[in-house]
Design an enzyme around this catalytic site. Structure first.
Site, PDB file in Angstrom:
ATOM      1  N   GLU A 347       0.790  -1.246   0.000  1.00 61.64           N
ATOM      2  CA  GLU A 347       0.000   0.000   0.000  1.00 61.64           C
ATOM      3  C   GLU A 347       0.818   1.290   0.000  1.00 61.64           C
ATOM      4  O   GLU A 347       0.534   2.203   0.772  1.00 61.64           O
ATOM      5  CB  GLU A 347      -0.934   0.010   1.217  1.00 61.64           C
ATOM      6  CG  GLU A 347      -1.879  -1.181   1.251  1.00 61.64           C
ATOM      7  CD  GLU A 347      -2.836  -1.137   2.441  1.00 61.64           C
ATOM      8  OE1 GLU A 347      -2.677  -0.290   3.321  1.00 61.64           O
ATOM      9  OE2 GLU A 347      -3.747  -1.985   2.470  1.00 61.64           O
ATOM     10  N   GLU A 464      -6.183 -10.846  -1.168  1.00 59.12           N
ATOM     11  CA  GLU A 464      -7.042 -10.638   0.014  1.00 59.12           C
ATOM     12  C   GLU A 464      -8.500 -10.515  -0.416  1.00 59.12           C
ATOM     13  O   GLU A 464      -9.220  -9.623   0.042  1.00 59.12           O
ATOM     14  CB  GLU A 464      -6.613  -9.361   0.759  1.00 59.12           C
ATOM     15  CG  GLU A 464      -5.145  -9.343   1.108  1.00 59.12           C
ATOM     16  CD  GLU A 464      -4.693  -8.089   1.842  1.00 59.12           C
ATOM     17  OE1 GLU A 464      -5.545  -7.320   2.307  1.00 59.12           O
ATOM     18  OE2 GLU A 464      -3.469  -7.886   1.950  1.00 59.12           O
TER      19      GLU A 464
HETATM   20  C1  XIL Z   1      -6.441  -6.205   8.241  1.00 60.33           C
HETATM   21  C2  XIL Z   1      -6.764  -7.353   9.183  1.00 60.33           C
HETATM   22  O1  XIL Z   1      -7.610  -8.268   8.520  1.00 60.33           O
HETATM   23  C3  XIL Z   1      -7.433  -6.807  10.424  1.00 60.33           C
HETATM   24  O2  XIL Z   1      -7.604  -7.847  11.377  1.00 60.33           O
HETATM   25  C4  XIL Z   1      -6.563  -5.704  11.052  1.00 60.33           C
HETATM   26  O3  XIL Z   1      -7.261  -5.112  12.127  1.00 60.33           O
HETATM   27  C5  XIL Z   1      -6.251  -4.635  10.022  1.00 60.33           C
HETATM   28  O4  XIL Z   1      -5.638  -5.246   8.897  1.00 60.33           O
HETATM   29  N1  XIL Z   1      -4.993  -4.633   3.627  1.00 60.33           N
HETATM   30  C6  XIL Z   1      -4.031  -5.472   4.105  1.00 60.33           C
HETATM   31  C7  XIL Z   1      -4.309  -6.334   5.265  1.00 60.33           C
HETATM   32  O5  XIL Z   1      -2.951  -5.591   3.487  1.00 60.33           O
HETATM   33  O6  XIL Z   1      -3.159  -6.547   6.042  1.00 60.33           O
HETATM   34  C8  XIL Z   1      -5.399  -5.753   6.128  1.00 60.33           C
HETATM   35  O7  XIL Z   1      -5.713  -6.706   7.143  1.00 60.33           O
HETATM   36  C9  XIL Z   1      -6.608  -5.436   5.273  1.00 60.33           C
HETATM   37  C10 XIL Z   1      -6.274  -4.408   4.226  1.00 60.33           C
END
Ligand code: XIL
Length: 635
Positions: A347, A464
Site C-alpha cells: 500500500e 485478500e
Molecule cells: C487487516 C486485518 O484483517 C485486520 O484484522 C486488522 O485489524 C487490520 O488489517 N490490507 C491489508 C491487510 O494488506 O493486512 C489488512 O488486514 C486489510 C487491508
C-alpha cells in the site's frame, strides 16, 4: 442516486422490567462440569443465587443481583459504580479452558441507558508475558432491551491468565448481565460439496488468511484443509507490529552498542507457521514494509517513541537489518517451511498514483506514512526489494501488494514502479488485495486492471479477496454471488498470469468486515450462494473460455470495457473512495483525481459513474461543484 445505509446488526429482545431493585446477599455458585464433552456447557451463570464467579475489572464497581432488569428467572447481575469504560464484570477462565481450543460464549447483557458499544472482550498474558486485550464483538445497547451475545472465543497457545469480560463505552452506565454460558465449540461435519482447491486445480492455488483463533477451531481448520490448503496468509501476525520486538531491540542495543539493529520475535505467528510447515502448506508472508501496523519507535532515535525521527541513511541500515533478521529467524525456526511468496511492500501508492503523505502510525491520519516521512518520497520501495531479494529464502517470490488497484491512476503508478523493479530483477509479482463491494468496482474495471498488470509480464496474485454487501437479505446474497462469479470469470480469463487467489478469511463471522458478509461461508460453516457461483461453469483447462479477450482487443481503446457480457453496473455517483457513502473525503479525492487525470479515455464505466456526479456525460470541475452542493445540502 443510490445511497447505501450500512446495516447494523442489532440483536436485542424486549423484556419486562420491574420498577424496584432488590439486593440479595452475594454467594458463590459454581457450575463447572468435570469432564466436558465436545459442545457441552462448561460453565453457566443465571444469577438466581448470587453474583457467581464474576469479579470487577476495576476498583470502584459494586456488584449486586437485581430485579430491575431480568432476562430470565427472577434476577440478573448488576454492575454499578463503574468509573472507566473498561470497568465491568469479568470471569477468570484459566482453570477451565485449554489454550488452542475453541469455545462458545452466550450471554444477555444490557446497560442502564443507551450505550454506543457494549462489548464482549478477552484478556490474557501472551507467551511473552504481555497482557493482551481483544474485543470479540461490540453491539449497541439501547438500555431497554437485552443484547444477545453468541460468540466463538479461543486463547492462543502459551497464553495464561485468561478472562472473558463485558465493558461499555459509557463509563457512567451500569451493566446488567444474565444467562451466561461457556461451552466447548462443537465440531461440525462439513457439507459434501466440491473442494475449491480441486475445482481450480491447474488454474491457480486457492488460499485464505487465518489467525491463531482459526487454528483453535476444528471446523474452520477442516474448511482450510479441504478448500484453501493451496496458500495460507496470516491475517496479522507476520506484520511489523507483531514481529518487531522493542524490548529485545533495546536489550541488543545495550549489549552490543549497535543502535540500528531491530530484533525479531516470531511468537505470534509461530503456531500457524509450524502447522503449515508440518502440513506442507505454502505460506504467503504478509508484510515486510507498510505504513500501517508498524510502530513509530522503529523509525526513532534510540528505538523509543520519544526519540527524533532517524535520517534516511540510518533507516536504510535498519531496514536491511530488519529484513535480514526476519528472514534468518524464519529460516532458523522453520527450516521446512514453504515460504513461497512475500509481500515486500504494501500500500505505498495512493489512489491518485502519488506517494502517501509523510506521517506516523500515531498520527491522526491513518493513511500517512512514516516511511515517506523518513525518505521524503517512495524511494524506500526499491531498497526494500533489494534487501528482500538478498535475504529471502530461495524460491520465495517477491510481491508489491495494494488495494483499489483498479483506480486507473493507481494502476498506472504500480505498473510503472513494477516495470522498473522488474528490469532490475527485484520483483516477481503484483498482489491485488481485491477488497471489493458488490457495487464497486465494475467487473470491467477489475478486468482492465488485470489486463494492465498481466501486460507487465509479472506474476499476479489475488491476495485478500472479499466482496462486501450492505444488502444482507437473500436477494443481496444472490447479487453478491453473481458479482463473485463475474470476478472469477475475469480471473480465469487471466489464469496464465495468476498463480494464486487468496480469500481474506473463511466464514463471514470471522471477517474484518463481518457486518457486510464478504466471504464464501456462513458462520455455521455452510457454503453461501457465492461459493456455489464460483464453482459453477469453470471452463475445462485447455478449453475455450467464453469471454476471452484477444491481444488486439486488449490494446484497443476504452470500448473494449463495455462488452455485452457485463453485469449491470451499480457504482455510486460521487463515492470515489467506495465506502458506500458520500462524504468530504470523496470531495478531496475527486478533486485530486480530476487534477491528475490526463484523459478520460481509460475510465471504465463504473469510474464514469463515480466521477460524472452531475450526469452531464462529461467529467470535470462541474462534477466537483455538484458533489459539494450535494454534501452541503446534506449537512
Ligand atoms: C487487516 C486485518 O484483517 C485486520 O484484522 C486488522 O485489524 C487490520 O488489517 N490490507 C491489508 C491487510 O494488506 O493486512 C489488512 O488486514 C486489510 C487491508
Amino acid at each position: 442516486m443510490k445511497h447505501i445505509q450500512w446495516n447494523r446488526r442489532f440483536l436485542a429482545a424486549a423484556v419486562g422490567m420491574t420498577m424496584f431493585c432488590t439486593a440479595v446477599p452475594v454467594s458463590l455458585f459454581t457450575a463447572w462440569t468435570a469432564d466436558a464433552a465436545d459442545g457441552a456447557v462448561l460453565y453457566s451463570a443465571d444469577f438466581e443465587n448470587g453474583t457467581n464467579d464474576f469479579t470487577a475489572r476495576g476498583t470502584t464497581e459494586t456488584f449486586e443481583i437485581t430485579t430491575e432488569k431480568v432476562h430470565s428467572g427472577s434476577y440478573a447481575l448488576k454492575v454499578n459504580d463503574r468509573s472507566s469504560s473498561w470497568n465491568g464484570p469479568q470471569l477468570a477462565l484459566d482453570s477451565t479452558i485449554s489454550t488452542g481450543t475453541e469455545y462458545v460464549v452466550t450471554a444477555y447483557a444490557t446497560t442502564e441507558w443507551y450505550c454506543n458499544s457494549l462489548t464482549l472482550s478477552l484478556q490474557y498474558d501472551d507467551a511473552s508475558g504481555n497482557t493482551t486485550y481483544s474485543n470479540v464483538v461490540s453491539q449497541t445497547s439501547d438500555g431497554s432491551g437485552w443484547v444477545e451475545f453468541n460468540s466463538k472465543i479461543s486463547f492462543p497457545s502459551g497464553s495464561t491468565n485468561q478472562y472473558v469480560y463485558f465493558e461499555c463505552s459509557d463509563a457512567g452506565a451500569a451493566i446488567y448481565l444474565d444467562d451466561f454460558t461457556l461451552s466447548e465449540a462443537p465440531e461440525v461435519e462439513l457439507e459434501d460439496i466440491p473442494a475449491l482447491s480441486e475445482v481450480y486445480d491447474g488454474y491457480f492455488k486457492i488460499g485464505t488468511a487465518i489467525a491463531p483463533s482459526t487454528l483453535a477451531s476444528k471446523t474452520q481448520m477442516k474448511l482450510v484443509q479441504k478448500h484453501f490448503s493451496g496458500s495460507i496468509t496470516l491475517g496479522n501476525e507476520m506484520k511489523p507490529d507483531y514481529v518487531l520486538d522493542q524490548e529485545a531491540t533495546l536489550a541488543y542495543m545495550e549489549q552490543t552498542g549497535d543502535d540500528n539493529n531491530p530484533q525479531i520475535n516470531l511468537s505470534a505467528c509461530a503456531e500457524i507457521l509450524q502447522y503449515c510447515s508440518d502440513n506442507n502448506i505454502p505460506v504467503r508472508g504478509h508484510t515486510l514494509i507498510w505504513h500501517s501496523q508498524t510502530p513509530d519507535w522503529f523509525f526513532k532515535e534510540g528505538f523509543t517513541d520519544e526519540g527524533d525521527w532517524v535520517s534516511k541513511e540510518t533507516m536504510i541500515v535498519r531496514m536491511e537489518n530488519y529484513i535480514k533478521n526476519y528472514m534468518e529467524a524464519l529460516e532458523t525456526q522453520f527450516p521446512n517451511l514453504n515460504l513461497y511468496a512475500f509481500d515486500v511492500v504494501n500500500e505505498a501508492w495512493t489512489d491518485n498514483g502519488t506517494p502517501r503523505e509523510a506521517g506516523s502510525s500515531k498520527s491522526e491520519d491513518p493513511n500517512s506514512s512514516a516511511w515517506v516521512r523518513v525518505f521524503g518520497d517512495n524511494s524506500f520501495i526499491e531498497y526494500a526489494f533489494q534487501f528482500a531479494r538478498e535475504y529471502a529464502p530461495e524460491g520465495c517470490k517477491l510481491y508489491y501488494n495494494d488495494f483499489n488497484e483498479y483506480m486507473p491512476t493507481k494502476t498506472n503508478a504500480i505498473v510503472e514502479m513494477a516495470t522498473e523493479l522488474k528490469e532490475k530483477g527485484l520483483i516477481d509479482g503484483i498482489g491485488l488485495q481485491s477488497h471489493l463491494d458488490v457495487s464497486f468496482p465494475s467487473v470491467s474495471a477489475y478486468r482492465t486492471a488485470l489486463e494492465k498488470f498481466a501486460a507487465t509480464g509479472l506474476d499476479i496474485q489475488i491476495t485478500e479477496l472479499d466482496v462486501t454487501t450492505s444488502d444482507t437479505s437473500e436477494a443481496g446474497l444472490e447479487k453478491q454471488a453473481q458479482y463473485y462469479s463475474d470476478i472469477f470469470d475475469a480471473i480465469v480469463e487471466y489464469k496464465d498470469s495468476i498463480s494464486a487467489v487468496v480469500l481474506w478469511g473463511i466464514t463471514d463471522d470471522g471477517s474484518w468486515r463481518a457486518d457486510r458478509l464478504p466471504l464464501l461461508f456462513n458462520g455455521d460453516y455452510t457454503a453461501k450462494p457465492a461459493y456455489y457461483a464460483i464453482i459453477d461453469d469453470v471452463p475445462p483447462l485447455g478449453g475455450e473460455t467464453t469471454t476471452t479477450t484477444t491481444t488486439e482487443e486488449s490494446t484497443a481503446p476504452a470500448e473494449t470495457t463495455t462488452t455485452t457480457t457485463e453485469p449491470i453496473i451499480t457504482a455510486i455517483r460521487g463515492d470515489v473512495n467506495q465506502n458506500g457513502k458520500l462524504e468530504g473525503a470523496d470531495l478531496s479525492l475527486m478533486r485530486q483525481t480530476l487534477l491528475t487525470l490526463d484523459t478520460t479515455a481509460d475510465l471504465s464505466d463504473a469510474e464514469w459513474i463515480v466521477l460524472d456526479m452531475n450526469q452531464d456525460g462529461m467529467v470535470g470541475t462541474p462534477d466537483l461543484v455538484a458533489l459539494l452542493q450535494f454534501l452541503l445540502g446534506q449537512a
